[in-house]
Every structure is written in structure tokens, then in C-alpha cells.
Design a protein around this motif. Structure first.
Motif, PDB file in Angstrom:
ATOM      1  N   THR A 302       0.839  -1.196   0.000  1.00  0.00           N
ATOM      2  CA  THR A 302       0.000   0.000   0.000  1.00  0.00           C
ATOM      3  C   THR A 302       0.876   1.249   0.000  1.00  0.00           C
ATOM      4  OG1 THR A 302      -1.733  -1.131   1.225  1.00  0.00           O
ATOM      5  CG2 THR A 302      -1.788   1.283   1.229  1.00  0.00           C
ATOM      6  N   LEU A 303       0.680   2.082  -1.011  1.00  0.00           N
ATOM      7  CA  LEU A 303       1.336   3.386  -1.045  1.00  0.00           C
ATOM      8  C   LEU A 303       0.537   4.353  -0.185  1.00  0.00           C
ATOM      9  CD1 LEU A 303       3.321   5.517  -2.259  1.00  0.00           C
ATOM     10  CD2 LEU A 303       1.593   5.859  -4.055  1.00  0.00           C
ATOM     11  N   ARG A 304       1.229   5.048   0.709  1.00  0.00           N
ATOM     12  CA  ARG A 304       0.573   6.055   1.548  1.00  0.00           C
ATOM     13  C   ARG A 304       1.296   7.383   1.357  1.00  0.00           C
ATOM     14  NH1 ARG A 304       0.175   1.326   4.573  1.00  0.00           N
ATOM     15  NH2 ARG A 304      -1.823   0.992   5.643  1.00  0.00           N
ATOM     16  N   ASN A 305       0.572   8.364   0.876  1.00  0.00           N
ATOM     17  CA  ASN A 305       1.124   9.713   0.712  1.00  0.00           C
ATOM     18  C   ASN A 305       0.154  10.728   1.302  1.00  0.00           C
ATOM     19  OD1 ASN A 305       3.578   9.228  -0.441  1.00  0.00           O
ATOM     20  ND2 ASN A 305       2.893   9.487  -2.555  1.00  0.00           N
ATOM     21  N   THR A 306       0.718  11.700   1.997  1.00  0.00           N
ATOM     22  CA  THR A 306      -0.116  12.754   2.570  1.00  0.00           C
ATOM     23  C   THR A 306      -0.282  13.875   1.560  1.00  0.00           C
ATOM     24  OG1 THR A 306       0.594  12.242   4.813  1.00  0.00           O
ATOM     25  CG2 THR A 306      -0.341  14.437   4.434  1.00  0.00           C
ATOM     26  N   VAL A 307      -1.514  14.240   1.309  1.00  0.00           N
ATOM     27  CA  VAL A 307      -1.847  15.339   0.404  1.00  0.00           C
ATOM     28  C   VAL A 307      -2.375  16.498   1.233  1.00  0.00           C
ATOM     29  CG1 VAL A 307      -3.321  16.084  -1.494  1.00  0.00           C
ATOM     30  CG2 VAL A 307      -2.315  13.794  -1.516  1.00  0.00           C
ATOM     31  N   THR A 308      -1.759  17.655   1.040  1.00  0.00           N
ATOM     32  CA  THR A 308      -2.204  18.855   1.757  1.00  0.00           C
ATOM     33  C   THR A 308      -3.120  19.672   0.857  1.00  0.00           C
ATOM     34  OG1 THR A 308      -0.181  18.945   3.070  1.00  0.00           O
ATOM     35  CG2 THR A 308      -1.461  20.972   2.911  1.00  0.00           C
ATOM     36  N   ILE A 309      -4.348  19.845   1.313  1.00  0.00           N
ATOM     37  CA  ILE A 309      -5.293  20.742   0.639  1.00  0.00           C
ATOM     38  C   ILE A 309      -5.222  22.057   1.401  1.00  0.00           C
ATOM     39  CG2 ILE A 309      -7.666  21.129  -0.059  1.00  0.00           C
ATOM     40  CD1 ILE A 309      -6.253  18.777  -1.455  1.00  0.00           C
ATOM     41  N   GLY A 310      -4.617  23.039   0.778  1.00  0.00           N
ATOM     42  CA  GLY A 310      -4.309  24.284   1.478  1.00  0.00           C
ATOM     43  C   GLY A 310      -5.495  25.216   1.591  1.00  0.00           C
ATOM     44  N   SER A 311      -5.471  25.988   2.655  1.00  0.00           N
ATOM     45  CA  SER A 311      -6.451  27.070   2.781  1.00  0.00           C
ATOM     46  C   SER A 311      -5.943  28.282   1.998  1.00  0.00           C
ATOM     47  CB  SER A 311      -6.640  27.439   4.257  1.00  0.00           C
ATOM     48  OG  SER A 311      -5.398  27.788   4.855  1.00  0.00           O
ATOM     49  N   TRP A 312      -6.841  29.179   1.681  1.00  0.00           N
ATOM     50  CA  TRP A 312      -6.465  30.360   0.904  1.00  0.00           C
ATOM     51  C   TRP A 312      -5.705  31.336   1.803  1.00  0.00           C
ATOM     52  CZ3 TRP A 312      -7.054  30.065  -4.210  1.00  0.00           C
ATOM     53  CH2 TRP A 312      -7.946  29.100  -4.693  1.00  0.00           C
ATOM     54  N   PRO A 313      -4.605  31.886   1.315  1.00  0.00           N
ATOM     55  CA  PRO A 313      -3.835  32.833   2.131  1.00  0.00           C
ATOM     56  C   PRO A 313      -4.669  34.049   2.516  1.00  0.00           C
ATOM     57  CG  PRO A 313      -2.598  32.158   0.175  1.00  0.00           C
ATOM     58  CD  PRO A 313      -4.008  31.674  -0.009  1.00  0.00           C
ATOM     59  N   GLU A 314      -4.322  34.632   3.664  1.00  0.00           N
ATOM     60  CA  GLU A 314      -4.865  35.917   4.093  1.00  0.00           C
ATOM     61  C   GLU A 314      -3.718  36.913   4.054  1.00  0.00           C
ATOM     62  OE1 GLU A 314      -6.918  35.620   7.827  1.00  0.00           O
ATOM     63  OE2 GLU A 314      -7.555  33.572   7.401  1.00  0.00           O
ATOM     64  N   PRO A 315      -3.463  37.509   2.882  1.00  0.00           N
ATOM     65  CA  PRO A 315      -2.278  38.358   2.735  1.00  0.00           C
ATOM     66  C   PRO A 315      -2.388  39.643   3.543  1.00  0.00           C
ATOM     67  CG  PRO A 315      -3.624  38.439   0.756  1.00  0.00           C
ATOM     68  CD  PRO A 315      -4.240  37.413   1.634  1.00  0.00           C
ATOM     69  N   ALA A 316      -1.250  40.039   4.090  1.00  0.00           N
ATOM     70  CA  ALA A 316      -1.140  41.297   4.832  1.00  0.00           C
ATOM     71  C   ALA A 316       0.340  41.615   4.942  1.00  0.00           C
ATOM     72  CB  ALA A 316      -1.772  41.180   6.217  1.00  0.00           C
ATOM     73  N   PHE A 317       0.628  42.896   5.230  1.00  0.00           N
ATOM     74  CA  PHE A 317       2.024  43.271   5.435  1.00  0.00           C
ATOM     75  C   PHE A 317       2.094  44.499   6.339  1.00  0.00           C
ATOM     76  CE2 PHE A 317       0.598  45.259   1.471  1.00  0.00           C
ATOM     77  CZ  PHE A 317       0.974  46.586   1.625  1.00  0.00           C
ATOM     78  N   THR A 318       3.251  44.721   6.900  1.00  0.00           N
ATOM     79  CA  THR A 318       3.519  45.860   7.767  1.00  0.00           C
ATOM     80  C   THR A 318       4.846  46.482   7.320  1.00  0.00           C
ATOM     81  OG1 THR A 318       4.715  44.475   9.359  1.00  0.00           O
ATOM     82  CG2 THR A 318       2.348  44.800   9.729  1.00  0.00           C
ATOM     83  N   PRO A 319       5.092  47.778   7.704  1.00  0.00           N
ATOM     84  CA  PRO A 319       4.211  48.723   8.400  1.00  0.00           C
ATOM     85  C   PRO A 319       3.359  49.487   7.399  1.00  0.00           C
ATOM     86  CG  PRO A 319       6.376  49.679   8.158  1.00  0.00           C
ATOM     87  CD  PRO A 319       6.462  48.311   7.546  1.00  0.00           C
ATOM     88  N   ASP A 320       2.500  50.340   7.928  1.00  0.00           N
ATOM     89  CA  ASP A 320       1.681  51.156   7.034  1.00  0.00           C
ATOM     90  C   ASP A 320       2.258  52.556   6.868  1.00  0.00           C
ATOM     91  OD1 ASP A 320       1.208  52.229   9.507  1.00  0.00           O
ATOM     92  OD2 ASP A 320      -0.975  51.988   9.458  1.00  0.00           O
ATOM     93  N   ARG A 321       3.441  52.801   7.493  1.00  0.00           N
ATOM     94  CA  ARG A 321       4.129  54.074   7.292  1.00  0.00           C
ATOM     95  C   ARG A 321       5.624  53.823   7.208  1.00  0.00           C
ATOM     96  NH1 ARG A 321       3.001  58.061  11.971  1.00  0.00           N
ATOM     97  NH2 ARG A 321       0.875  57.460  11.480  1.00  0.00           N
ATOM     98  N   LEU A 322       6.285  54.587   6.335  1.00  0.00           N
ATOM     99  CA  LEU A 322       7.722  54.462   6.127  1.00  0.00           C
ATOM    100  C   LEU A 322       8.358  55.845   6.196  1.00  0.00           C
ATOM    101  CD1 LEU A 322       7.659  51.998   3.086  1.00  0.00           C
ATOM    102  CD2 LEU A 322       8.199  51.411   5.451  1.00  0.00           C
TER     103      LEU A 322
END
Length: 646
Positions: A302-322
Motif C-alpha cells: 500500500t502506497l501512503r502519501n499525505t496530500v495537503t489541501i491548502g487554505s487560501w492565504p490571508e495576505p497582509a504586510f507591515t508597516p503602514d508608514r515608512l
């Protein structure tokens, strides 16, 4: 060798006949044994052993074939031997042998693809384990029967007795008369030869099989008719929540696959060759299981492989001032609940982009800029966010630290060079310790020296200036005119003041009786007691003063008191000699009335406190003698008595 069949495969193939009951197409010789439906041991890990496994049905070399096997060469490198070979021959199905010939030596006509795990110098073997294509039972690589090789079984790998199974693929192209040999997907050997005409005397029908052998060294040596389940995904497949997943069968088999079993890990079980496009119920990790059966009735592990079904990213970044003037660093703050980060694409507008995780923004002027981040997970899930980033001008400043003399305050002044930027905070750091939060301030150092000072300003937008580093210099001349002293009348006295600094200006007062009132080492010849004052000025304008008293006696001479009272009342407690004009003492000794030495001076500054051996000496009269050398070099002495009064 291989794991037992899993419960899943046993349940699924319950109706399939057991492998031991299937009519197998192989004939076994010598030490060869069948381990499972499709797997055979050629030699156990024992000396002087040989085994062969031959397919009882001949094949025609006028037809192309493409066979895939799995091979296992044992677990012992330096002490393991001898190797195995895939052999085509016409002599029958009871062939084999032991030792370095690996069951191939002497079999003619024949073709052998030999995997040799022992270094036989007499057969021109390389030092590494190797593979070669040879004909007519000849295993010597120096012979003309060596058609290809020897080469490493895997590129860059010297040892193939590695306790691992390897895929071994043999392809014969009957039209091109070409042999190609792969190991674990790597093409290792190629040769072109007309086997039917040049080897087998125009007889295209041959037996095929495996032979292996040991002699004075041994290893467990095995092969399997490949039954190797494997799956992949379609090119460009993304594994994201809600996205259909398409599987692709990539199994390796010797024969034809007749049945499949898939367990997709979410309760879905399929017996089709390929699952239809499948949508998993939610993001997460799923164990996919796969079992195959070939046309000989053999069932794979028996071949056993783990498949990851990913969730959608929640993109964000910092800072909001430079702040201009600082690195315009943006930091990815994307969250991925299931899965892992894959790649990033930033868009700053105007065709300016970046693909690093934490880039530097390319802005050069104050303003508000929309910045877009596209985050892609390793599973191929993509999401985008756009945020406004405010860019502000950083303030610019200059500063000074005024020079100060010891005892004065150091004035610290800062200058604002960008009037259009509102500065709301100033911060001075003095000597890496004290902090002062004012634009202009002062600080008093307790010692002379050079001290680090730094000032920085912060605008109302939160942007900090570049720090300005200064050095505060505090001058301390540390003047010492010298000790009070006594001299003889007419004796020259050279001054030896101490002061710190360079290019100092000296002034002695009064100037009369001095050789040079502006020289630090002036020579004084006073004719009476004189108080001298020394004034020293530094180039920075610092001034310090000190005094020394010179007492003048008739001399050179020794002046010794006639009595003293060592009662610790602070008056006449010490017995000592005053020696104007005598810079060098020879000795100064005191005896009691019985001639016993009571005390002796080591220098002119020593004194007798009236004690003998740590206890108060008796009151009475004592005899003293003193000798010394005057400033002219004349040696002289004096003697007398002193009365100790209690």
C-alpha cells in the motif's frame, strides 16, 4: 524485504487468489526462493551461494520489450558480495553458479546486464560498485565482450549495497537494436548491437531471468518484478480548498495493471484506474492510499502519501508608514491556516515590482502609495491585498558640544535643518548613560576627558533623524605645583610641577629668585622663606593655580630637636631631622643609654613615634647620630641627645 500487505489491500483483493496458489512462470535454481507473489531472493546473506530465477517462457528479440524491476543488493558494503545480473540466454532454465561470475560466467551465447558489488582486479573491475553490459559469459571488463560500462549504478554513488530498493528498467528496441538501462529514473548505460545476428546465431528466441552469487563474502540479494504504485498530479494542479483535484497514475510495473484501489483520505474509496476530479470537503491534510494488482495476480504494497489541501492565504504586510532616510522595509504578515508559504509578488505602481518575501519599497518622495501583495502558497493558492503605505520625510539635524573646563558645564546645542518637518521629540544620550529630552541643554562632567554624546530627533509622523554623534571634551589640567620643601640658603631648587595637556603656558610668581618664571622646571634660589604660586593656561583657555612653600634654612645642616612628647596630642609628637641642603640621607639612628639601637630612619621623611618594638619606649635621654650628603656632594654628620618626655 517489503512490508506485509495492508489490511486495506487484503480486504479489497479478498476475491483474488493467494500468490502461492497462482501458477508462476518462473523456474528457481540453487539458493533462489520466492518471497512473495512477485519477489525473489537470489542469495541469502551466506557464503558460497548461488541462485537463479528464469522465466520458463521464451521471448522473441524481434519484438521490443520494456521491463521494470526492483533490485536489492544487500546492506554490507566492504564485506558484501558478489552481485546479480539480468541475463538473456538460450541454454535452458537450470543455469547458475557461485562467485565472481554471478551465475553469468561461462553461459554462452548470452547477454548480461551485470551489477557487480565486489572489486575483482583480475577482471579489471573499478574500485566502485558498478553496472555493465556484457555478452557470452565473459565478466572481464577488459575483454571485447564488454559492450558498455562499467559505470556507477547511480551517478556519484560508489556503494550500491545500501540497504535500499532501486528501480531497474531495461528497454530493448528491436528495430534500432538498442539497449537502454535506467536506475531510479537515471539513464546509466546504452549500447547498440544486433543481438539476434551477432550474439544468438540468428535465433531470436531466448530465455530471460536473474542470477546472483556469493563466494568468500556475502549479501542478501533480491529482485521483484516491479509492482510499484505511485501517483502524481496533473501539471499546474493547485491543491486549494474547494478546487477539484485530478490524480495521475505514475506506477511502475513489470506486467499490466489489472486492478486499482484508491482511498482518497476523506472517506472516498474508488476502484477505477483514475479518480475523477475530486473536491475535498475542507482544507487539511489527507492520507491517500493506493494499491495495484498486475496481470499475474500479484498485489502491491500500500502506497501512503499525505496530500495537503491548502487554505487560501490571508495576505497582509507591515508597516503602514515608512520614513525616507531609513530602509523602506516592508514585512510580509500573510497568514495561511493550512499549508505553507510559496511565493510573493509585490506591485508598487509604475511598473515597479518585487518577488522577495520582505522587500524594500522603491519610493523616493513623501506621499501615500497603494501597495499590492499577491501571496501564493506552496499548494498554489493565491490571494491579493492592497494597502496604502504613507511615506514621510525624516528630519535632518546638526549638533555641537562646546568645549568645557573642569568644573564648568558642557553646552549641548542641536539645530533643526528641515523646518518643514515638525519635530516633537529630542533625545540626547551623554556618555552612553544619561538621557536628556530637550533640543538645547547642558551637562557637567566630574572628570576631564573625552566623552561620547549623541542626539536624535523624532518628527510628529514618527520618523527619526539619523543620529548625530559628537565628542564632548572636558579639559582638566590637574595641576600640582609640587610638595612643600626645605632648602639651604643659596641652594638651587628645580621645580617639578605636574600637569596634564599639551602646549600649556606656565607662569610662576613671584618671578624674582627664579631662573625663568615661564618655564615649568624653573630653578629657584630664594634667600628666605618663599610661597610660590603657579598659574597654568591650556590652549582652550582653561586656567588652574597651585602653590608650594619653600622654607630656607642656614645650611647645609641637620636640625634635630632636643626633646619630644609622643602623647598623640598633635604637638611635638614626632622626632625627626630637618636637613636643608641635604638631599641624600646616609643614616639617622637612635640608641638608648645602654647602647642598644632603638630606631633607625630610612629616609629624611621618616620619624620616630617614641615606640620600641611596637611598645612605648621609656622616658629618658637617648643618643642620636645622623649622616648625609649635601647638595654639593659633601658628606658630613652630626650627633647629640634627645629627651623623650612622657
Amino acid at each position: 524485504m517489503k512490508s506485509a500487505l495492508s489490511l486495506i489491500s487484503c480486504l479489497f483483493f479478498a476475491l483474488a487468489p493467494a500468490w502461492a496458489q497462482i501458477q508462476q512462470p518462473y523456474i528457481l535454481n540453487g539458493s533462489a526462493t520466492q518471497q512473495s507473489c512477485n519477489c525473489y531472493v537470489l542469495t541469502q546473506d551466506q557464503l558460497q551461494s548461488g541462485g537463479s530465477v528464469w522465466n520458463k517462457n521464451k521471448i522473441s528479440l524481434l519484438q521490443s520489450f520494456d521491463y521494470t524491476f526492483e533490485i536489492f543488493l544487500g546492506c554490507k558494503d566492504q564485506t558484501g558480495a558478489d552481485g546479480i545480473g539480468f541475463i538473456l540466454q538460450t541454454e535452458g532454465t537450470n543455469l547458475g553458479g557461485i562467485g565472481q561470475g554471478m551465475g553469468f560466467q561461462g553461459v554462452s551465447p548470452s547477454v548480461g546486464i551485470l551489477i557487480d558489488t565486489w572489486h575483482n582486479a583480475d577482471e579489471n573491475d573499478p574500485a566502485f560498485d558498478h553496472i555493465s553490459i556484457q555478452i557470452n559469459g565473459e565478466s572481464d571488463h577488459g575483454a571485447p565482450q564488454n559492450l558498455a560500462g562499467p559505470a556507477q549504478l547511480l551517478a556519484g554513488v560508489d556503494n550500491i549495497e545500501d540497504c535500499q530498493w532501486h528501480l531497474f528498467r531495461i528497454r530493448w528496441n528491436a528495430t534500432a537494436h538498442q539497449f537502454d538501462i535506467w536506475v531510479d529514473g537515471q539513464l546509466r548505460l546504452t549500447t547498440v548491437i544486433d543481438l539476434v545476428a551477432d550474439v544468438f546465431g540468428n535465433d531470436p528466441m531466448v530465455y530471460w531471468g536473474f542470477a546472483g552469487a556469493t563466494a568468500g563474502a556475502s549479501n542478501l540479494q533480491q529482485f521483484c518484478a516491479a509492482l510499484h504504485p505511485e501517483f502524481q498530479f496533473d501539471n499546474g494542479q493547485i491543491l486549494c480548498d474547494g478546487t477539484p483535484v485530478t490524480f495521475r497514475d505514475n506506477s511502475s510495473t513489470f506486467g499490466a495493471i489489472t486492478r486499482w484501489y484508491w482511498d482518497l483520505g476523506d472517506g472516498t474509496k474508488i476502484t477505477d484506474p483514475l479518480p475523477a476530479a475530486h473536491t475535498y470537503p475542507a482544507a487539511g491534510k489527507y492520507e491517500v492510499k493506493m494499491v495495484i494488482e498486475d496481470n499475474s495476480g500479484c498485489i502491491s504494497d500500500t502506497l501512503r502519501n499525505t496530500v495537503t489541501i491548502g487554505s487560501w492565504p490571508e495576505p497582509a504586510f507591515t508597516p503602514d508608514r515608512l520614513c525616507l532616510g531609513d530602509p523602506l522595509q516592508l514585512n510580509d504578515a500573510t497568514k495561511i491556516e493550512v499549508g505553507s508559504p510559496g511565493s510573493w509578488r509585490w506591485n508598487f505602481g509604475g511598473g515597479r515590482t518585487a518577488t522577495t518575501r520582505n522587500p524594500l519599497a522603491p519610493f523616493t518622495a513623501p506621499g501615500t502609495y497603494p501597495v499590492t501583495l499577491e501571496a501564493t502558497s506552496a499548494e498554489g493558492c493565491v490571494a491579493t491585498v492592497t494597502q496604502n503605505v504613507a511615506v514621510y520625510q525624516s528630519p535632518e539635524i546638526a549638533a555641537t558640544a562646546a568645549h568645557a573646563c573642569i568644573g564648568e558645564v558642557t553646552e549641548l546645542r542641536a539645530q533643526h535643518l528641515t523646518p518643514g518637518v515638525n519635530i516633537t521629540e529630542w533625545k540626547w544620550t551623554v556618555n552612553n548613560d544619561a538621557e536628556i529630552n530637550r533640543q538645547n541643554t547642558s551637562y557637567q562632567f566630574t572628570r576631564g576627558g573625552k566623552y561620547p554624546v549623541m542626539v536624535q530627533a523624532t518628527s510628529g509622523d514618527g520618523c527619526a533623524s539619523k543620529p548625530v554623534s559628537l565628542e564632548a571634551v572636558v579639559t582638566d589640567i590637574a595641576l600640582y605645583a609640587g610638595p612643600d620643601t626645605t632648602i639651604a640658603r643659596g641652594q638651587p631648587l628645580r621645580m617639578h610641577p605636574a600637569a596634564t595637556g599639551e602646549r600649556l603656558i606656565y607662569e610662576w610668581w613671584p618671578a624674582n629668585s627664579l631662573s625663568d618664571a615661564s618655564a615649568p622646571d624653573a630653578i629657584a634660589i630664594p634667600d628666605r622663606d618663599q610661597l610660590y604660586r603657579l598659574i597654568v593656561r591650556s590652549p582652550e583657555g582653561c586656567v588652574q593655580e597651585d602653590e608650594l612653600m619653600v622654607k630656607v634654612y642656614t645650611g647645609p645642616e641637620f636640625y634635630v630637636p632636643t626633646a619630644f612628647t609622643p602623647n598623640n596630642d598633635g604637638v611635638n609628637d614626632r622626632f625627626r631631622v630637618i636637613a636643608p641642603g641635604v638631599p641624600q640621607l646616609g643614616y639617622f639612628r637612635v640608641w638608648d643609654r645602654w647602647g642598644k639601637l632603638v630606631w633607625e630612619a630610612k629616609s629624611l621623611s621618616d620619624f620616630w613615634n617614641g615606640e620600641q618594638n611596637g611598645r612605648p619606649a621609656s622616658a629618658g635621654t637617648y643618643v642620636w647620630v645622623v649622616e648625609g650628603t649635601d647638595y654639593t656632594g659633601r658628606k658630613f654628620s652630626r650627633q647629640g641627645t634627645v629627651t623623650l618626655i612622657r
